[in-house]
Design a protein around this motif. Structure first.
Motif, PDB file in Angstrom:
ATOM      1  N   ALA A   6       0.845  -1.191   0.000  1.00 25.65           N
ATOM      2  CA  ALA A   6       0.000   0.000   0.000  1.00 25.65           C
ATOM      3  C   ALA A   6       0.885   1.247   0.000  1.00 25.65           C
ATOM      4  N   PRO A   7       0.423   2.324  -0.637  1.00 22.77           N
ATOM      5  CA  PRO A   7       1.197   3.572  -0.599  1.00 22.77           C
ATOM      6  C   PRO A   7       1.205   4.146   0.818  1.00 22.77           C
ATOM      7  N   PRO A   8       2.203   4.941   1.170  1.00 19.76           N
ATOM      8  CA  PRO A   8       2.258   5.530   2.505  1.00 19.76           C
ATOM      9  C   PRO A   8       1.088   6.492   2.731  1.00 19.76           C
ATOM     10  N   GLY A   9       0.691   6.636   3.991  1.00 21.04           N
ATOM     11  CA  GLY A   9      -0.383   7.559   4.350  1.00 21.04           C
ATOM     12  C   GLY A   9      -1.567   6.828   4.949  1.00 21.04           C
ATOM     13  N   GLU A  10      -2.613   7.595   5.206  1.00 24.08           N
ATOM     14  CA  GLU A  10      -3.814   7.028   5.810  1.00 24.08           C
ATOM     15  C   GLU A  10      -4.506   6.076   4.853  1.00 24.08           C
ATOM     16  N   ALA A  11      -5.225   5.131   5.432  1.00 20.11           N
ATOM     17  CA  ALA A  11      -5.951   4.145   4.627  1.00 20.11           C
ATOM     18  C   ALA A  11      -7.204   3.720   5.379  1.00 20.11           C
ATOM     19  N   VAL A  12      -8.090   3.052   4.694  1.00 15.41           N
ATOM     20  CA  VAL A  12      -9.303   2.506   5.297  1.00 15.41           C
ATOM     21  C   VAL A  12      -9.180   0.994   5.269  1.00 15.41           C
ATOM     22  N   LEU A  13      -9.494   0.361   6.396  1.00 17.40           N
ATOM     23  CA  LEU A  13      -9.411  -1.087   6.505  1.00 17.40           C
ATOM     24  C   LEU A  13     -10.808  -1.685   6.403  1.00 17.40           C
ATOM     25  N   TYR A  14     -10.968  -2.595   5.464  1.00 15.58           N
ATOM     26  CA  TYR A  14     -12.216  -3.337   5.322  1.00 15.58           C
ATOM     27  C   TYR A  14     -11.916  -4.811   5.524  1.00 15.58           C
ATOM     28  N   PHE A  15     -12.811  -5.521   6.176  1.00 16.60           N
ATOM     29  CA  PHE A  15     -12.653  -6.964   6.308  1.00 16.60           C
ATOM     30  C   PHE A  15     -14.012  -7.603   6.473  1.00 16.60           C
ATOM     31  N   ARG A  16     -14.083  -8.883   6.159  1.00 14.40           N
ATOM     32  CA  ARG A  16     -15.312  -9.644   6.322  1.00 14.40           C
ATOM     33  C   ARG A  16     -15.318 -10.253   7.724  1.00 14.40           C
ATOM     34  N   PRO A  17     -16.473 -10.293   8.372  1.00 13.63           N
ATOM     35  CA  PRO A  17     -16.526 -10.810   9.745  1.00 13.63           C
ATOM     36  C   PRO A  17     -15.939 -12.205   9.909  1.00 13.63           C
ATOM     37  N   HIS A  18     -16.088 -13.065   8.930  1.00 12.64           N
ATOM     38  CA  HIS A  18     -15.567 -14.425   9.069  1.00 12.64           C
ATOM     39  C   HIS A  18     -14.052 -14.494   8.882  1.00 12.64           C
ATOM     40  N   ARG A  56     -14.745   4.860  17.373  1.00 12.61           N
ATOM     41  CA  ARG A  56     -15.673   3.753  17.612  1.00 12.61           C
ATOM     42  C   ARG A  56     -15.954   2.969  16.344  1.00 12.61           C
ATOM     43  N   VAL A  57     -15.947   1.650  16.490  1.00  9.33           N
ATOM     44  CA  VAL A  57     -16.358   0.747  15.429  1.00  9.33           C
ATOM     45  C   VAL A  57     -17.433  -0.158  16.015  1.00  9.33           C
ATOM     46  N   GLU A  58     -18.333  -0.590  15.171  1.00  2.00           N
ATOM     47  CA  GLU A  58     -19.405  -1.474  15.623  1.00  2.00           C
ATOM     48  C   GLU A  58     -19.210  -2.849  15.003  1.00  2.00           C
ATOM     49  N   ILE A  59     -19.316  -3.876  15.841  1.00  2.79           N
ATOM     50  CA  ILE A  59     -19.232  -5.245  15.355  1.00  2.79           C
ATOM     51  C   ILE A  59     -20.479  -5.995  15.787  1.00  2.79           C
ATOM     52  N   GLU A  60     -20.802  -7.037  15.058  1.00  2.00           N
ATOM     53  CA  GLU A  60     -21.956  -7.867  15.375  1.00  2.00           C
ATOM     54  C   GLU A  60     -21.447  -9.226  15.828  1.00  2.00           C
ATOM     55  N   LEU A  61     -21.948  -9.689  16.978  1.00  2.00           N
ATOM     56  CA  LEU A  61     -21.519 -10.945  17.569  1.00  2.00           C
ATOM     57  C   LEU A  61     -22.714 -11.839  17.837  1.00  2.00           C
ATOM     58  N   PRO A  62     -22.478 -13.158  17.968  1.00  2.00           N
ATOM     59  CA  PRO A  62     -23.542 -14.028  18.435  1.00  2.00           C
ATOM     60  C   PRO A  62     -23.940 -13.619  19.857  1.00  2.00           C
ATOM     61  N   VAL A  63     -25.164 -13.850  20.222  1.00  2.00           N
ATOM     62  CA  VAL A  63     -25.658 -13.444  21.546  1.00  2.00           C
ATOM     63  C   VAL A  63     -24.841 -14.075  22.663  1.00  2.00           C
ATOM     64  N   ASP A  64     -24.369 -15.289  22.480  1.00  4.62           N
ATOM     65  CA  ASP A  64     -23.652 -15.995  23.555  1.00  4.62           C
ATOM     66  C   ASP A  64     -22.141 -15.717  23.575  1.00  4.62           C
ATOM     67  N   HIS A  65     -21.655 -14.761  22.762  1.00  2.00           N
ATOM     68  CA  HIS A  65     -20.229 -14.449  22.763  1.00  2.00           C
ATOM     69  C   HIS A  65     -19.870 -13.760  24.078  1.00  2.00           C
ATOM     70  N   PRO A  66     -18.713 -14.088  24.675  1.00  3.29           N
ATOM     71  CA  PRO A  66     -18.376 -13.537  25.987  1.00  3.29           C
ATOM     72  C   PRO A  66     -17.822 -12.120  26.014  1.00  3.29           C
TER      73      PRO A  66
END
Length: 68
Positions: A6-18, A56-66
């Motif tokens: 990647a070129p130097p400088g700020e960037a945006v990170l995208y990823f898939r939950p899995h 702040r970032v928002e993530i989605e988890l299974p209800v039973d995740h600790p």
């Protein structure tokens, strides 16, 4: 995070939950602190504060995740 092609400088990170794992303590990870948590249908939405600016970032988890 290293991004050798990647070129130097700020960037945006995208990823898939899995493609990520939530861990309790590690080296070289994106560290976050749970700021808020709410249940939505069969999942839980968790807001994490990350970085020195506590963005702040928002993530989605299974209800039973600790995550707390």
């Amino acid at each position: 995070l290293e991004a050798p092609h990647a070129p130097p400088g700020e960037a945006v990170l995208y990823f898939r939950p899995h493609d990520v794992d939530l861990l309790d303590g590690c080296s070289g990870c994106i560290a976050g602190t749970v700021a808020a948590s709410r249940r939505v249908a069969g999942t839980r939405r968790v807001e994490l504060e990350i970085g020195g600016e506590r963005q702040r970032v928002e993530i989605e988890l299974p209800v039973d995740h600790p995550a707390a």
